[in-house]
Design an enzyme around this catalytic site. Structure first.
Site, PDB file in Angstrom:
ATOM      1  N   LYS A  31       0.858  -1.186   0.000  1.00  0.00           N
ATOM      2  CA  LYS A  31       0.000   0.000   0.000  1.00  0.00           C
ATOM      3  C   LYS A  31       0.895   1.237   0.000  1.00  0.00           C
ATOM      4  O   LYS A  31       1.771   1.394   0.843  1.00  0.00           O
ATOM      5  CB  LYS A  31      -0.897   0.012   1.233  1.00  0.00           C
ATOM      6  N   THR A  76      -3.330  -5.342   0.701  1.00  0.00           N
ATOM      7  CA  THR A  76      -2.732  -4.026   0.895  1.00  0.00           C
ATOM      8  C   THR A  76      -3.550  -3.194   1.871  1.00  0.00           C
ATOM      9  O   THR A  76      -2.997  -2.354   2.596  1.00  0.00           O
ATOM     10  CB  THR A  76      -2.577  -3.283  -0.443  1.00  0.00           C
ATOM     11  N   ARG A 194      28.842  32.728 -12.475  1.00  0.00           N
ATOM     12  CA  ARG A 194      27.488  32.348 -12.833  1.00  0.00           C
ATOM     13  C   ARG A 194      26.683  32.064 -11.575  1.00  0.00           C
ATOM     14  O   ARG A 194      27.235  31.858 -10.482  1.00  0.00           O
ATOM     15  CB  ARG A 194      27.483  31.114 -13.731  1.00  0.00           C
ATOM     16  N   HIS A 272      19.139  26.157 -14.282  1.00  0.00           N
ATOM     17  CA  HIS A 272      19.883  27.152 -15.050  1.00  0.00           C
ATOM     18  C   HIS A 272      19.262  28.545 -14.923  1.00  0.00           C
ATOM     19  O   HIS A 272      18.035  28.711 -14.889  1.00  0.00           O
ATOM     20  CB  HIS A 272      19.922  26.754 -16.526  1.00  0.00           C
TER      21      HIS A 272
END
Length: 323
Positions: A31, A76, A194, A272
């Site tokens: 589950k 489950t 950068r 970026h």
């Protein structure tokens, strides 16, 4: 390979496996994403734990896959109910300890479950400040990262993997990218200044106990806090020549300072930021205005391991994003 059919023509259990036949490979079932919020009310000052828990069993389930025989299949829904019941009856202080409790229960009580994986995402909450002090029972969600935990039991060994995801970090300078090879398809210019930004997903594996022995006592909360602090500090302090170099510096420092960890793995995209061209407007742009890129993006999958530490592929099997 002999086919065994019942009166309705349905294939039943086949005890022979011929060379070159199709066989069942690695599998697990259970589950997923059981949402669990627990409020501790022992005192007027409440505490909240907010988890998203997944339970997955591994073991003797070939008959279910091959013939539809569910005799060995713990539903489950039963796994879900166990998670909620244990949140009341057998609660643990941390997600890692709670998952260990669940795993030991299922492996110890379900005859066909030889092992499994138990995962949790943990969402953070902090107290709301009211009247100058932290409120006893009112909270606001924190948003820096989602904490994660995973416990795998395989061949009697308990593997504990903790981590975090969605931790977005950025440094506005102190990063460059130069010296890379160029061919006729290369258009990326080199840069010595950068923006470096990424969304960190990291998982660290604890040094396991030998097979058949319980996991050693660890302060999982303190270790999580230490890993996050070292990660952020190293990201900030490292003059980056590439995202790869920064990742290794982070992993190396964490393993050097936290001996309880065997390895740490990262999935880190390069978020970026492209310098906006303001020249059509007669404006200069000395690294001040950027376009935040969405996709495509660079992606780094990296493992940093303590030298001499045995590999543990079972700890990572089926763990999305990590291999």
């Amino acid at each position: 390979m002999e086919k065994i059919l019942d009166g309705a023509g349905i294939m039943q259990k086949d005890t022979t496996i011929a060379s070159g036949s199709v066989v069942l490979g690695a599998n697990q079932y259970g589950k997923a994403e059981v949402r669990l919020v627990r409020i501790e009310r022992d005192t007027p000052r409440h505490a909240i734990t907010d988890l998203n828990v997944t339970s997955l069993l591994r073991g003797d389930y070939a008959d279910c896959y091959r013939t539809g025989d569910n005799a060995h299949v713990l539903a489950t829904d039963t796994q879900k109910n166990t998670i909620y019941a244990f949140a009341k009856e057998r609660w643990s202080a941390t997600a890692e300890e709670f998952l260990l409790t669940l795993g030991r229960h299922f492996v110890g009580t379900v005859p066909w479950a030889a092992g499994g994986r138990w995962d949790a995402e943990q969402f953070g909450w902090e107290r709301i400040t009211a009247g100058g002090s932290a409120h006893d029972h009112s909270f606001v969600r924190t948003g820096q990262e989602v904490r994660t935990a995973a416990v795998t039991i395989e061949d009697g060994v308990e593997h504990i993997v903790a981590g975090l995801k969605d931790l977005v970090v950025l440094k506005s300078t102190g990063s460059e990218f130069t010296g890379f090879p160029r061919d006729k398809y290369t258009t990326l210019p080199e840069t010595t200044d950068r923006i470096l930004a990424t969304s960190v997903t990291a998982r660290w594996r604890y040094v396991p106990a030998p097979a058949g022995e319980p996991a050693p006592a660890v302060d999982y909360d303190a270790t999580f806090a230490a890993v996050k602090a070292l990660l952020l500090e190293t990201f900030a302090d490292t003059h980056s020549l590439s995202l790869q170099q920064t990742i290794f510096a982070i992993g190396e420092r964490i393993l050097n300072e936290l001996p309880q960890l065997a390895e740490i793995r990262f999935v880190m995209p390069n978020k970026h930021h492209y310098l906006a061209d303001l020249s059509p407007f007669g404006l200069e742009n000395p690294n001040e205005v950027f376009i935040a890129g969405d996709r495509p993006y660079g992606l780094m999958n990296t493992t940093v391991t303590r030298a001499g530490q045995a590999e543990a592929p079972a700890a990572w099997e089926f763990l999305g994003g990590f291999c």
